[in-house]
Design a protein around this motif. Structure first.
Motif, PDB file in Angstrom:
ATOM      1  N   SER A  46       0.812  -1.285  -0.060  1.00  0.00           N
ATOM      2  CA  SER A  46       0.024  -0.191  -0.233  1.00  0.00           C
ATOM      3  C   SER A  46       0.912   1.317   0.513  1.00  0.00           C
ATOM      4  N   GLY A  47       0.034   2.513  -0.694  1.00  0.00           N
ATOM      5  CA  GLY A  47       1.358   3.755  -0.814  1.00  0.00           C
ATOM      6  C   GLY A  47       0.572   4.700  -1.958  1.00  0.00           C
ATOM      7  N   ALA A  48       1.216   5.815  -2.063  1.00  0.00           N
ATOM      8  CA  ALA A  48       0.656   6.706  -2.943  1.00  0.00           C
ATOM      9  C   ALA A  48       1.330   7.318  -3.481  1.00  0.00           C
ATOM     10  N   ALA A  49       1.490   8.280  -4.291  1.00  0.00           N
ATOM     11  CA  ALA A  49       2.826   9.045  -4.695  1.00  0.00           C
ATOM     12  C   ALA A  49       1.625  10.277  -5.312  1.00  0.00           C
ATOM     13  N   PRO A  80       8.117   3.466  -8.931  1.00  0.00           N
ATOM     14  CA  PRO A  80       7.819   2.038  -9.419  1.00  0.00           C
ATOM     15  C   PRO A  80       7.200   0.626  -8.538  1.00  0.00           C
ATOM     16  N   ASP A  81       6.842   1.720  -7.399  1.00  0.00           N
ATOM     17  CA  ASP A  81       6.228  -0.017  -6.238  1.00  0.00           C
ATOM     18  C   ASP A  81       5.873   1.030  -5.286  1.00  0.00           C
ATOM     19  N   GLN A  82       4.943  -0.081  -4.184  1.00  0.00           N
ATOM     20  CA  GLN A  82       4.436   0.806  -3.224  1.00  0.00           C
ATOM     21  C   GLN A  82       5.820   0.344  -1.855  1.00  0.00           C
ATOM     22  N   SER A 152       4.871   7.435  -0.657  1.00  0.00           N
ATOM     23  CA  SER A 152       4.565   6.825   0.517  1.00  0.00           C
ATOM     24  C   SER A 152       4.174   5.151   0.897  1.00  0.00           C
ATOM     25  N   SER A 153       4.741   4.984   2.122  1.00  0.00           N
ATOM     26  CA  SER A 153       4.806   3.213   1.841  1.00  0.00           C
ATOM     27  C   SER A 153       4.468   2.991   3.484  1.00  0.00           C
TER      28      SER A 153
END
Length: 185
Positions: A46-49, A80-82, A152-153
């Motif tokens: 989970s996360g976002a940018a 590239p990922d969370q 974020s993560s």
């Protein structure tokens, strides 16, 4: 008449806070500039940018609404990922204690936090500063250049990154050219 040019150039402050617009939101719910983890607890799911990127000076500012948290927010050159290891410069909030992580590497613990505190990860020139409530508590030894975005993560279900703001140049106004030229007959 006269021969000098007229200018009404306004220099805006370099770091005007604007709400983060989130993208690549995985395992989180988005409400304006706040994200809440909705997936199961664990890193990397989970996360976002931010949609916005910046070159030069800029950063991220966010609020703490919980102390029982296990999450990171900061600046990254890409999303590239969370995983937290892809965040170049991150504040890591862990159950009341503040840590700094840079590209997955711990730089140590730096005090405690409480509900209502605001954190900022900010680049000025090539130097990245970490601030709590406006006071610098760590200066990165890793120089920064190129484009950055907010990233974020989040580890624990229900944890929140609240009221996230991007810091950067003010967006252009509808009218961007206020210059005038003298009239000659």
């Amino acid at each position: 008449y006269g021969s000098s040019s007229v200018s009404n150039v306004v220099n805006a402050p370099p770091n005007v806070p604007l709400n983060v617009t989130w993208t690549n939101a995985v395992g989180v719910s988005v409400s304006t500039n706040t994200i809440t983890k909705t997936s199961s607890s664990g890193w990397g799911n989970s996360g976002a940018a931010s949609v916005a990127t910046f070159s030069g000076s800029g950063g991220v500012d966010f609020a703490v609404t919980q102390t029982s948290v296990n999450m990171m927010c900061g600046l990254a050159s890409s999303d590239p990922d969370q995983n937290y290891s892809s965040i170049n410069y991150a504040v890591y909030l862990y159950y009341g204690t503040i840590y700094i992580y840079e590209s997955g590497i711990s730089r140590g613990s730096f005090s405690t936090f409480q509900v209502g505190d605001r954190f900022r990860v900010e680049r000025a020139g090539t130097t990245v500063y970490y601030k709590k409530n406006g006071t610098i508590f760590y200066t990165s030894t890793v120089p920064s250049s190129g484009k950055l975005m907010v990233d974020s993560s989040i580890n624990v279900n229900g944890n929140v990154i609240s009221d996230a703001k991007t810091l950067g140049p003010r967006p252009p106004d509808a009218i961007t050219d206020f210059s005038a030229s003298p009239w000659n007959s």
